[in-house]
Design an enzyme around this catalytic site. Structure first.
Site, mmCIF file in Angstrom:
data_model
loop_
_atom_site.group_PDB
_atom_site.id
_atom_site.type_symbol
_atom_site.label_atom_id
_atom_site.label_comp_id
_atom_site.label_asym_id
_atom_site.label_seq_id
_atom_site.Cartn_x
_atom_site.Cartn_y
_atom_site.Cartn_z
ATOM 1 N N ASP A 191 -23.265 12.475 -19.524
ATOM 2 C CA ASP A 191 -24.342 13.460 -19.687
ATOM 3 C C ASP A 191 -23.959 14.857 -19.210
ATOM 4 O OD1 ASP A 191 -24.417 11.970 -17.167
ATOM 5 O OD2 ASP A 191 -26.055 13.307 -16.644
ATOM 6 N N LEU A 192 -23.121 14.941 -18.177
ATOM 7 C CA LEU A 192 -22.739 16.272 -17.668
ATOM 8 C C LEU A 192 -21.739 16.950 -18.608
ATOM 9 C CD1 LEU A 192 -22.494 15.465 -13.859
ATOM 10 C CD2 LEU A 192 -24.359 16.632 -15.077
ATOM 11 N N LYS A 236 -1.213 10.180 -12.840
ATOM 12 C CA LYS A 236 -1.900 9.699 -14.057
ATOM 13 C C LYS A 236 -3.085 10.616 -14.352
ATOM 14 C CE LYS A 236 -4.977 6.243 -13.574
ATOM 15 N NZ LYS A 236 -6.346 6.494 -14.028
ATOM 16 N N ASN A 237 -3.857 10.944 -13.313
ATOM 17 C CA ASN A 237 -5.124 11.663 -13.530
ATOM 18 C C ASN A 237 -4.948 13.156 -13.714
ATOM 19 O OD1 ASN A 237 -6.314 9.198 -13.427
ATOM 20 N ND2 ASN A 237 -7.181 9.444 -11.371
ATOM 21 N N ARG A 253 -11.191 5.348 -20.222
ATOM 22 C CA ARG A 253 -12.284 6.287 -19.953
ATOM 23 C C ARG A 253 -11.838 7.716 -20.243
ATOM 24 N NH1 ARG A 253 -17.413 7.901 -18.609
ATOM 25 N NH2 ARG A 253 -17.265 9.748 -17.300
ATOM 26 N N ARG A 301 -20.453 4.992 -15.860
ATOM 27 C CA ARG A 301 -19.612 6.095 -16.346
ATOM 28 C C ARG A 301 -20.287 6.913 -17.452
ATOM 29 N NH1 ARG A 301 -14.432 4.575 -14.609
ATOM 30 N NH2 ARG A 301 -13.897 6.766 -14.556
ATOM 31 N N PRO A 302 -21.459 7.484 -17.206
ATOM 32 C CA PRO A 302 -22.125 8.303 -18.238
ATOM 33 C C PRO A 302 -21.335 9.580 -18.528
ATOM 34 C CG PRO A 302 -23.214 8.569 -16.143
ATOM 35 C CD PRO A 302 -22.188 7.491 -15.943
ATOM 36 N N VAL A 358 -19.523 7.645 -4.578
ATOM 37 C CA VAL A 358 -19.179 8.235 -5.882
ATOM 38 C C VAL A 358 -19.513 7.308 -7.037
ATOM 39 C CG1 VAL A 358 -17.291 9.167 -7.284
ATOM 40 C CG2 VAL A 358 -17.387 9.666 -4.817
ATOM 41 N N ARG A 375 -1.930 0.007 -15.361
ATOM 42 C CA ARG A 375 -2.593 1.206 -15.901
ATOM 43 C C ARG A 375 -2.301 2.418 -15.014
ATOM 44 N NH1 ARG A 375 -8.746 0.624 -17.239
ATOM 45 N NH2 ARG A 375 -8.248 2.775 -17.745
ATOM 46 N N CYS A 389 -17.381 0.655 -17.275
ATOM 47 C CA CYS A 389 -16.203 -0.101 -16.867
ATOM 48 C C CYS A 389 -16.615 -0.828 -15.586
ATOM 49 C CB CYS A 389 -15.031 0.841 -16.636
ATOM 50 S SG CYS A 389 -15.286 1.856 -15.199
ATOM 51 N N ASP A 396 -10.845 6.537 -4.918
ATOM 52 C CA ASP A 396 -9.747 5.723 -5.461
ATOM 53 C C ASP A 396 -8.895 5.101 -4.367
ATOM 54 O OD1 ASP A 396 -9.054 7.896 -8.330
ATOM 55 O OD2 ASP A 396 -10.656 6.466 -7.905
HETATM 56 C C1 EPZ Z 1 -11.962 10.600 -12.514
HETATM 57 O O1 EPZ Z 1 -12.908 9.823 -13.244
HETATM 58 C C2 EPZ Z 1 -10.764 9.689 -12.283
HETATM 59 N N1 EPZ Z 1 -10.214 9.277 -13.563
HETATM 60 C C3 EPZ Z 1 -11.186 8.456 -11.484
HETATM 61 O O2 EPZ Z 1 -10.001 7.692 -11.212
HETATM 62 C C4 EPZ Z 1 -11.781 8.918 -10.151
HETATM 63 O O3 EPZ Z 1 -12.231 7.789 -9.418
HETATM 64 C C5 EPZ Z 1 -12.955 9.870 -10.420
HETATM 65 O O4 EPZ Z 1 -12.497 10.980 -11.235
HETATM 66 C C6 EPZ Z 1 -13.557 10.427 -9.141
HETATM 67 O O5 EPZ Z 1 -12.576 11.087 -8.401
HETATM 68 C C7 EPZ Z 1 -9.430 10.134 -14.257
HETATM 69 O O6 EPZ Z 1 -9.177 11.254 -13.837
HETATM 70 C C8 EPZ Z 1 -8.873 9.639 -15.556
HETATM 71 P P1 EPZ Z 1 -16.379 11.641 -12.401
HETATM 72 P P2 EPZ Z 1 -14.212 10.541 -13.899
HETATM 73 O O7 EPZ Z 1 -16.808 12.199 -13.703
HETATM 74 O O8 EPZ Z 1 -13.849 11.886 -14.381
HETATM 75 C C9 EPZ Z 1 -20.937 10.409 -12.411
HETATM 76 C C10 EPZ Z 1 -8.635 5.792 -11.181
HETATM 77 O O9 EPZ Z 1 -8.687 4.724 -10.546
HETATM 78 N N2 EPZ Z 1 -21.007 11.155 -13.685
HETATM 79 O O10 EPZ Z 1 -16.032 12.560 -11.282
HETATM 80 O O11 EPZ Z 1 -14.818 9.594 -14.844
HETATM 81 C C11 EPZ Z 1 -20.188 9.095 -12.580
HETATM 82 O O12 EPZ Z 1 -21.070 8.092 -13.042
HETATM 83 C C12 EPZ Z 1 -9.899 6.375 -11.768
HETATM 84 O O13 EPZ Z 1 -7.585 6.463 -11.362
HETATM 85 C C13 EPZ Z 1 -22.263 11.367 -14.267
HETATM 86 O O14 EPZ Z 1 -23.293 10.958 -13.733
HETATM 87 O O15 EPZ Z 1 -15.139 10.667 -12.603
HETATM 88 C C14 EPZ Z 1 -19.695 8.802 -11.194
HETATM 89 O O16 EPZ Z 1 -20.714 8.176 -10.450
HETATM 90 C C15 EPZ Z 1 -11.118 5.513 -11.507
HETATM 91 N N3 EPZ Z 1 -22.329 12.036 -15.448
HETATM 92 C C16 EPZ Z 1 -19.419 10.189 -10.620
HETATM 93 O O17 EPZ Z 1 -20.122 11.117 -11.460
HETATM 94 C C17 EPZ Z 1 -21.207 12.509 -16.076
HETATM 95 O O18 EPZ Z 1 -21.346 13.133 -17.156
HETATM 96 C C18 EPZ Z 1 -17.952 10.563 -10.597
HETATM 97 O O19 EPZ Z 1 -17.494 10.584 -11.925
HETATM 98 C C19 EPZ Z 1 -19.955 12.280 -15.480
HETATM 99 C C20 EPZ Z 1 -19.876 11.607 -14.283
#
Ligand code: EPZ
Length: 415
Positions: free
Chosen positions: A123-124, A22-23, A91, A120-121, A325, A395, A115, A303
């Site tokens: 900002d990056l 999926k991801n 997301r 889930r910001p 995380v 999902r 969620c 996950d």
């Molecule tokens: C991806 O989410 C996956 N989703 C998530 O899987 C997975 O848990 C996550 O990566 C971590 O491996 C998809 O690929 C669709 P991140 P993503 O940006 O991209 C912080 C599932 O169950 N952050 O790596 O949203 C954030 O708050 C889902 O399949 C910022 O601070 O994850 C979090 O604490 C759940 N600012 C951390 O980074 C930003 O701009 C990890 O988020 C972006 C993220």
């Protein structure tokens, strides 16, 4: 409200073929916006999140059809504004921001919102777009991006965010000049996105490491690509074998994506055998306690922590899970406690006492992986378990009910 019913405990034995990731599929579908022409995607899982991403692409003007393969033709996209009613459901919808900005020099995308597992910001993501030369405002729940052109630059990610890394790769693939992402995420899903874009003519190096270099190219052309297997679905079945005391052979896996999961299961006493694109997990009955700390890849995947919590309830001692995380990823714990689990929460740590026989109960899925963990718990619990809000499971798991039935489980999914 749908229900996943586990009628009684069982022992999972046999073979299961793991579906596509999926991801990996979701960002690659978003990246199709960059590629005028017909692309063909193979090994795409049948999931509600995939359907929603397909509807988003259709809304902005792409043609999307399933003929065994997923065929996307983004030639005639004209709309750079993504539909809020669909985007706020997943997301990953925010992953269309980078491609829309790169193709149209503007993009209007709803903030994906928080969620259950965290705020889930983005900002990056926005830091990356700004570094590439874009301006943005946030208004009425939308991020409104504009630029005259996108120019390659160096971008340091304060956290190796998967989504931010993917959005920056997509935004810079056709930018002028070279972009270097430092402290990038290195998940296999990042590598798969880069592989897809390179097949389309992009010039991306270093995917799978913490430094990715993207040399902008003039245009991208359609290709055919098969997405990688879903490592989290695979891990979920591996825990299923461990937790029910069974033996499962998984087909269509990439063993190198499963190292952290396999290592932890081996520490707990499971026997893991790896073959080229297959892997077997066998239980000898003993489940030694262990500790887990979730980290970005190649660390232990966040996950998978809920699924391991269900397993640790049966270990021979006390285990600790530390979630680094996401800020709120223990919502499944009160549900496991309703099933007689002995778990205490202490900030970002869950302390799990082993040796407890779980008992079937009515529980509720708070998110996708929590739902999967509760199903696993039901497979080793005395009596019947009903998981409410089971639509979350749909999902991220392709036909979980049938796959479990084929392995010997007595389960039903009721819409
Ligand atoms: C991806 O989410 C996956 N989703 C998530 O899987 C997975 O848990 C996550 O990566 C971590 O491996 C998809 O690929 C669709 P991140 P993503 O940006 O991209 C912080 C599932 O169950 N952050 O790596 O949203 C954030 O708050 C889902 O399949 C910022 O601070 O994850 C979090 O604490 C759940 N600012 C951390 O980074 C930003 O701009 C990890 O988020 C972006 C993220």
């Amino acid at each position: 409200m749908s229900e996943f019913i586990i009628n009684n405990k069982c022992v999972l034995n046999g073979e299961v073929s793991v579906s596509g990731s999926k991801n990996a599929a979701l960002p690659i579908m978003a990246a199709s916006i960059l590629v005028p022409g017909k692309i063909s995607l193979k090994n795409i899982p049948s999931l509600s999140d995939i359907d929603i991403m397909a509807d988003i692409l259709k809304c902005i003007g792409a043609s999307v059809s399933f003929h065994g393969d997923l065929i996307i033709d983004a030639s005639n996209i004209e709309n750079s504004s993504a539909p809020p009613d669909l985007c706020t459901q997943i997301r990953a919808s925010f992953l269309v921001a980078g491609p829309l900005l790169a193709r149209f020099k503007r993009a209007q995308v709803p903030l994906p919102g928080g969620c259950p597992i965290g705020s889930r910001p983005v900002d990056l993501h926005l830091k990356g777009f700004k570094a590439l030369g874009a301006d943005y405002i946030i208004e009425d729940g939308f991020v409104k991006l504009t630029c005259s052109e996108l120019k390659g630059t160096n971008i340091y990610l304060d956290f190796p965010s998967v989504g931010a890394t993917q959005n920056i790769i997509m935004a810079s693939a056709t930018a002028k000049g070279t972009t270097v992402i430092e402290n990038s995420a290195s998940e296999p899903e990042i590598t798969d996105l880069a592989d897809f874009l390179n097949k389309c003519g992009a010039n991306i190096k270093g995917a799978g490491t913490d430094t990715i270099t993207i040399v902008g190219v003039k245009e991208l052309n359609p290709c055919t690509h098969s997405v990688i297997p879903d490592r989290i679905e695979a891990g979920t079945f591996m825990v299923g074998a461990a937790l029910t005391g069974g033996s499962i052979r998984l087909k269509n896996v990439n063993c190198s994506h499963l190292s952290a999961i396999s290592s932890k299961l081996a520490e707990m006493g499971l026997t893991i055998n790896e073959f080229s694109n297959e892997l077997s997990v066998s239980s000898s009955g003993i489940k030694k306690h262990t500790d887990i700390k979730t980290l970005p890849f190649p660390g232990f995947p966040t996950d998978m922590q809920a699924q391991f919590a269900a397993l640790m309830c049966q270990s021979d001692g006390t285990s600790v899970i530390t979630e680094t995380v996401f800020e709120n990823r223990f919502m499944y714990i009160p549900e496991l406690v309703r099933m007689n689990a002995d778990i205490k929460l202490d900030g970002r740590c869950a302390i799990i006492k082993g040796g407890t026989q779980l008992v079937g109960a009515k529980v509720r899925a708070s998110d996708l992986r929590a739902g999967a963990a509760l199903v696993l718990a039901g497979l080793c619990a005395d009596g019947k378990t009903i998981v409410n809000d089971a639509q979350y499971i749909k999902r991220g798991y392709d036909n979980l009910e049938q796959k479990l039935k084929n392995l010997g489980a007595d389960v039903n999914y009721i819409l």
